[in-house]
Design a protein around this motif. Structure first.
Motif: not given
Length: 451
Positions: A176-180, A184-186, A203-210
């Motif tokens: 999960l740390e790697q996924q996070l 963050e980079a994305q 799209e930016l909000d959706q990415f921020n929610y994920d």
């Protein structure tokens, strides 16, 4: 010379009347006149003869008086005073078992088995009857399974998490740390693209929610890893221990119920009655078997208080049951006095040899020898003759002074007690007096005798 006077007319008239009356009297009482004549003749001729006989008897009288004095041989005995006598008295009571119990089950159920019969001797703890316990056995198996599961969970809690589980949790945290980090980079690139107008704000909000959701998952994984690394909480172990103990208590209670489904003898005894048979559904407390104790039966006998004082606890006596006699020991004396009979109850403990013969309620009898203090003399019954006013007489042999002549004197006595052919008397007798032992019917006061 005088001549009889000639009767007057009146006398001549009266004479025939008197004469005729005499004639009639003689005719009517001829037998009387005959008897008078015979008596006169006997008197005339009998008087001389009677006078001669009486003279002869008078001459021989001294010899007759001399021959009337007769000396009778008698058997005598010397009497000695006594200060009392012993008498055997019998007292009755009954056999009382020490304990008698009406046995029944503490729960209801179907009677599956009766293991004894009436009259059987049983020992303490011996099973007498059983109820059907199949449903109880099923409940017990269910509780045993629940306890096994709870015990396994308790063992798992006490052992703590396994190393493999902790390693898996650590791996999940690293993933999960790697996924996070990737998220963050994305997200940074998506911000640049949004500024350039390449992507929309949605799209930016959706990415921020994920990205935020991935951060939450990482926090949860880290918490789980920390819990595993810290081990099981003590409260959980205590709660699981309590659950196991609760199941143990349920099993123990069920075992007690199963145990109560078997009727046991509380003491050594004899089966007196069997009230129900197999297959009967009995209720709690219903009489099934009556048990009477058979060890060392007791005889309870009422004895007068004066006699009870002569008995000591622990002394051995003989108690009669029917025709048999058994040894017994004075166990105790109850203090209460029966107001009607004025007796106290004495408890005699019979020995075990009487178990087969002694039954509760059976009549028991004991004979006690009592000493009655009184002054008197023992005489044979043949030495007594009937007196007056309820008294009796005996004859004492006395010797005349200055000679060998013995005579008897009559003494009045009172009978105090009789046993067999002997009687205890009191009266004017003196120690050492010689009493005629028998044949007293031949004696009169003053009779000369030869001891």
């Amino acid at each position: 010379m005088a001549f009889p006077s000639i009767p007057s007319s009146s006398d001549s008239a009266e004479t025939p009347t008197v004469f005729s009356g005499l004639q009639r009297f003689r005719r009517r009482h001829k037998a009387l006149w005959l008897g008078l004549g015979i008596c006169g003749t006997l008197l005339i001729f009998g008087l001389p003869v009677a006078k001669q006989r009486f003279s002869a008897v008078a001459e021989d009288a001294p010899g007759i008086e001399a021959s009337a004095v007769e000396v009778l041989p008698v058997e005598t005995l010397a009497i000695q005073p006594v200060a009392g006598y012993e008498v055997a008295r019998a007292y009755t009571g009954e056999i009382a078992a020490q304990r008698s119990s009406d046995l029944g089950f503490e729960r209801s159920g179907q009677l599956a088995e009766v293991l004894v019969e009436e009259g059987d001797l049983v020992t303490a703890g011996e099973p007498l009857a059983r109820l059907d316990i199949r449903n109880l056995q099923t409940q017990r198996r269910q509780l045993e399974a629940e306890k096994a599961r709870a015990s396994a969970q308790l063992a798992e809690l006490q052992a703590g998490p396994r190393v493999e589980v902790i390693a898996a949790a650590e791996a999940a945290v690293r993933d999960l740390e790697q996924q996070l980090l990737l998220q963050e980079a994305q997200y940074t690139r998506r911000e640049s693209l949004y500024i350039q107008g390449a992507i929309s704000a949605e799209e930016l909000d959706q990415f921020n929610y994920d990205r935020n959701a991935l951060q939450a998952r990482l926090d949860q994984s880290r918490s789980n890893l920390a819990e595993l690394q810290n081990g099981t909480r003590q409260e959980q172990i205590v709660a699981q221990v309590a659950l196991v103990q609760q199941l143990d208590a349920s099993l123990a209670d069920l075992d007690v119920t199963i145990g109560k489904s078997t009727l046991l003898a509380p003491f050594d005894g004899i089966i007196a009655t069997q009230s129900v048979d197999e297959g009967t559904v009995v209720g709690a407390g219903q009489l099934v078997i009556e048990l009477v104790e058979s060890v060392a039966p007791e005889a309870r006998i009422g004895i007068p208080t004066a006699t009870v004082s002569q008995l000591q606890v622990g002394t051995r006596k003989q108690v009669n049951l029917g025709e048999q006699t058994y040894p017994a020991t004075v166990a105790s004396v109850l203090p209460e006095v029966d107001v009607n009979t004025r007796t106290q109850t004495v408890i005699f403990q019979l020995e075990s040899v009487s178990v087969a013969s002694a039954t509760p309620g059976q009549t028991a009898r004991i004979e006690l020898v009592e000493r009655v203090p009184t002054d008197g003399f023992w005489l044979p019954t043949e030495a007594l003759t009937q007196g007056i006013r309820g008294l009796w007489n005996c004859y004492v042999v006395t010797q005349a002074e200055g000679g060998d002549t013995y005579t008897v004197q009559q003494k009045a006595v009172e009978i105090l007690h009789q046993t067999g052919d002997l009687v205890l008397v009191r009266g004017t007798l003196q120690p050492g007096d010689r009493i005629v032992a028998n044949g007293t019917h031949r004696l009169v006061p003053g009779q000369q005798v030869q001891p």
